[in-house]
Write a protein that holds these residues in place. Structure first.
Motif, mmCIF file in Angstrom:
data_model
loop_
_atom_site.group_PDB
_atom_site.id
_atom_site.type_symbol
_atom_site.label_atom_id
_atom_site.label_comp_id
_atom_site.label_asym_id
_atom_site.label_seq_id
_atom_site.Cartn_x
_atom_site.Cartn_y
_atom_site.Cartn_z
ATOM 1 N N ARG A 177 0.806 -1.218 0.000
ATOM 2 C CA ARG A 177 0.000 0.000 0.000
ATOM 3 C C ARG A 177 0.843 1.274 0.000
ATOM 4 N NH1 ARG A 177 -4.340 -2.065 4.590
ATOM 5 N NH2 ARG A 177 -5.606 -3.362 3.194
ATOM 6 N N GLY A 178 2.160 1.135 -0.173
ATOM 7 C CA GLY A 178 3.023 2.307 -0.162
ATOM 8 C C GLY A 178 3.105 3.033 -1.482
ATOM 9 N N GLY A 179 2.248 2.689 -2.434
ATOM 10 C CA GLY A 179 2.235 3.370 -3.725
ATOM 11 C C GLY A 179 1.670 4.773 -3.615
ATOM 12 N N GLY A 180 1.870 5.548 -4.676
ATOM 13 C CA GLY A 180 1.483 6.946 -4.656
ATOM 14 C C GLY A 180 0.006 7.195 -4.453
ATOM 15 N N ASP A 181 -0.865 6.335 -4.973
ATOM 16 C CA ASP A 181 -2.306 6.572 -4.869
ATOM 17 C C ASP A 181 -2.768 6.674 -3.420
ATOM 18 O OD1 ASP A 181 -2.485 6.564 -7.588
ATOM 19 O OD2 ASP A 181 -3.394 4.573 -7.758
ATOM 20 N N LEU A 182 -2.188 5.874 -2.545
ATOM 21 C CA LEU A 182 -2.548 5.917 -1.127
ATOM 22 C C LEU A 182 -1.612 6.808 -0.327
ATOM 23 C CD1 LEU A 182 -3.423 2.168 -0.422
ATOM 24 C CD2 LEU A 182 -5.008 4.089 -0.417
ATOM 25 N N ALA A 183 -0.298 6.683 -0.592
ATOM 26 C CA ALA A 183 0.684 7.336 0.273
ATOM 27 C C ALA A 183 0.723 8.849 0.084
ATOM 28 C CB ALA A 183 2.070 6.736 0.031
ATOM 29 N N ILE A 184 0.630 9.334 -1.146
ATOM 30 C CA ILE A 184 0.778 10.778 -1.366
ATOM 31 C C ILE A 184 -0.371 11.571 -0.734
ATOM 32 C CG2 ILE A 184 0.858 12.580 -3.136
ATOM 33 C CD1 ILE A 184 2.538 10.619 -4.828
ATOM 34 N N PRO A 185 -1.637 11.185 -0.909
ATOM 35 C CA PRO A 185 -2.691 11.912 -0.181
ATOM 36 C C PRO A 185 -2.521 11.839 1.333
ATOM 37 C CG PRO A 185 -3.640 10.618 -1.956
ATOM 38 C CD PRO A 185 -2.209 10.197 -1.852
ATOM 39 N N LEU A 186 -2.075 10.691 1.840
ATOM 40 C CA LEU A 186 -1.892 10.557 3.289
ATOM 41 C C LEU A 186 -0.779 11.473 3.784
ATOM 42 C CD1 LEU A 186 -2.842 9.092 5.838
ATOM 43 C CD2 LEU A 186 -1.225 7.252 5.301
ATOM 44 N N LEU A 187 0.233 11.720 2.952
ATOM 45 C CA LEU A 187 1.324 12.616 3.347
ATOM 46 C C LEU A 187 0.839 14.052 3.532
ATOM 47 C CD1 LEU A 187 4.231 11.194 1.196
ATOM 48 C CD2 LEU A 187 4.336 11.591 3.668
ATOM 49 N N GLY A 188 -0.329 14.390 3.003
ATOM 50 C CA GLY A 188 -0.909 15.697 3.273
ATOM 51 C C GLY A 188 -1.424 15.824 4.684
ATOM 52 N N GLU A 189 -1.574 14.673 5.366
ATOM 53 C CA GLU A 189 -2.138 14.645 6.719
ATOM 54 C C GLU A 189 -1.087 14.353 7.784
ATOM 55 O OE1 GLU A 189 -5.604 12.007 9.027
ATOM 56 O OE2 GLU A 189 -5.316 11.810 6.867
ATOM 57 N N VAL A 190 0.025 13.721 7.391
ATOM 58 C CA VAL A 190 1.019 13.268 8.372
ATOM 59 C C VAL A 190 2.414 13.770 8.011
ATOM 60 C CG1 VAL A 190 -0.346 11.186 8.851
ATOM 61 C CG2 VAL A 190 1.497 11.085 7.150
ATOM 62 N N ASP A 191 3.333 13.662 8.989
ATOM 63 C CA ASP A 191 4.731 14.017 8.746
ATOM 64 C C ASP A 191 5.483 12.878 8.072
ATOM 65 O OD1 ASP A 191 4.154 16.257 10.432
ATOM 66 O OD2 ASP A 191 4.640 15.039 12.186
ATOM 67 N N LEU A 192 5.144 11.677 8.486
ATOM 68 C CA LEU A 192 5.919 10.487 8.115
ATOM 69 C C LEU A 192 4.976 9.352 7.778
ATOM 70 C CD1 LEU A 192 8.448 8.512 8.190
ATOM 71 C CD2 LEU A 192 7.981 8.301 10.652
ATOM 72 N N ILE A 193 5.319 8.584 6.767
ATOM 73 C CA ILE A 193 4.610 7.336 6.478
ATOM 74 C C ILE A 193 5.555 6.173 6.720
ATOM 75 C CG2 ILE A 193 3.799 5.877 4.557
ATOM 76 C CD1 ILE A 193 2.237 8.239 3.539
ATOM 77 N N ILE A 194 5.060 5.166 7.432
ATOM 78 C CA ILE A 194 5.744 3.886 7.572
ATOM 79 C C ILE A 194 4.973 2.903 6.709
ATOM 80 C CG2 ILE A 194 6.404 2.030 9.134
ATOM 81 C CD1 ILE A 194 6.515 4.107 11.378
ATOM 82 N N ALA A 195 5.640 2.337 5.705
ATOM 83 C CA ALA A 195 4.963 1.473 4.743
ATOM 84 C C ALA A 195 5.734 0.181 4.549
ATOM 85 C CB ALA A 195 4.808 2.198 3.402
ATOM 86 N N GLY A 196 5.067 -0.774 3.936
ATOM 87 C CA GLY A 196 5.739 -2.009 3.549
ATOM 88 C C GLY A 196 6.587 -1.761 2.324
ATOM 89 N N GLU A 197 5.933 -1.629 1.178
ATOM 90 C CA GLU A 197 6.645 -1.351 -0.066
ATOM 91 C C GLU A 197 5.703 -0.660 -1.032
ATOM 92 O OE1 GLU A 197 7.493 -4.522 -2.768
ATOM 93 O OE2 GLU A 197 5.966 -5.840 -1.908
ATOM 94 N N GLY A 198 6.256 -0.254 -2.167
ATOM 95 C CA GLY A 198 5.496 0.368 -3.238
ATOM 96 C C GLY A 198 6.479 0.791 -4.314
#
Length: 266
Positions: A177-198
């Motif tokens: 789920r670390g791909g741009g479709d999910l991660a980039i919008p979430l980065l508008g809400e958080v400082d850091l993302i911890i993800a598996g891969e993408g």
């Protein structure tokens, strides 16, 4: 007598999903269960370990045949697949794939498992279907990356961003789920993302540009397996509670990748 079908019936009520990759991949539903092994990936080593511990049912999050939806037919002549199938037959080991159901628990059972493994249950602000948002005591990106590496007992983690950046609000995205479709919008809400891969050219490159522009954003990549294995350990605990008379074993997968640096330990 507990049958494989009884275990399937216990797993299935989470939510009806159609189509699904979940179900009995190898084995017969009427067979009595003598022991269960639970793993992230049904590797050859995991199969052998499950049998050595007396299990005749292996529950795997990911598939046997190196593809999300493959039933193995495309690789039926491949010698690696042939040996794997032959060993399953010789060992009398049935395999259940349990992927979709656990991801559709509320909260997502794989996400919740990772958060529990990190000891961050009280830090959760909100669970979304594919992510979680947490508020942690402020620490630098480097401190947080080292903490995650230690708590998950990983040989290494990868991160992008300023190591000195202070992180407080964190988004968690397990698996792929670390791909741009999910991660980039979430980065508008958080400082850091911890993800598996993408894909590395999506969200990590977004972070790189954000940092260049002076924005405080960062991303830690754990790897697909390390981000999801804790969720399967959580499932094993639930199975022990549901079937207390049955031995339930967790089979840990060995690290898939190894680290080489400039004479420095990871």
């Amino acid at each position: 007598m507990l049958r494989i079908q009884d275990v399937l019936d216990w797993l299935k009520p989470v939510r009806a999903i159609n189509p699904t990759v979940d179900g009995l991949v190898i084995g017969r539903p009427e067979v009595e269960v003598r022991g269960i092994a639970v793993t992230f990936m049904a590797t050859q080593a995991a199969i052998e370990q499950a049998a050595s511990r007396g299990a005749n049912l292996l529950i795997s999050h990911e598939g046997l045949f190196y593809s999300h939806r493959s039933d193995g037919s495309q690789l039926k002549e491949d010698p690696v697949v042939q040996l794997k199938l032959r060993r399953l037959e010789e060992l009398g080991l049935a395999v259940i794939r349990y992927h979709d159901g656990i991801h559709r628990e509320t909260p997502d059972g794989i996400t919740a498992g990772l958060i529990e493994e990190l000891g961050w249950q009280e830090a959760v602000c909100e669970y979304h279907p594919a992510s979680a948002v947490l508020e942690l005591p402020a620490m630098t990106l480097e401190e947080l990356a080292r903490m995650v590496k230690r708590k998950l007992n990983l040989p290494f983690v990868r991160f992008t961003g300023d190591p000195a950046m202070r992180c407080r609000k964190v988004g968690v995205l397990v698996g792929y789920r670390g791909g741009g479709d999910l991660a980039i919008p979430l980065l508008g809400e958080v400082d850091l993302i911890i993800a598996g891969e993408g894909p590395e050219w999506e969200a990590p490159e977004y972070v790189r540009d954000a940092v260049y522009q002076g924005k405080e954003k960062a991303m830690i990549l754990l790897g697909h397996g390390p981000s999801e294995a804790p969720g399967m350990k959580r499932l094993a605990r639930k199975l022990r509670a549901a079937f207390p008379s049955l031995p339930v074993h967790v089979i840990e997968n060995e690290p898939l990748f190894h680290w080489i640096g400039q004479g420095e330990k990871p």
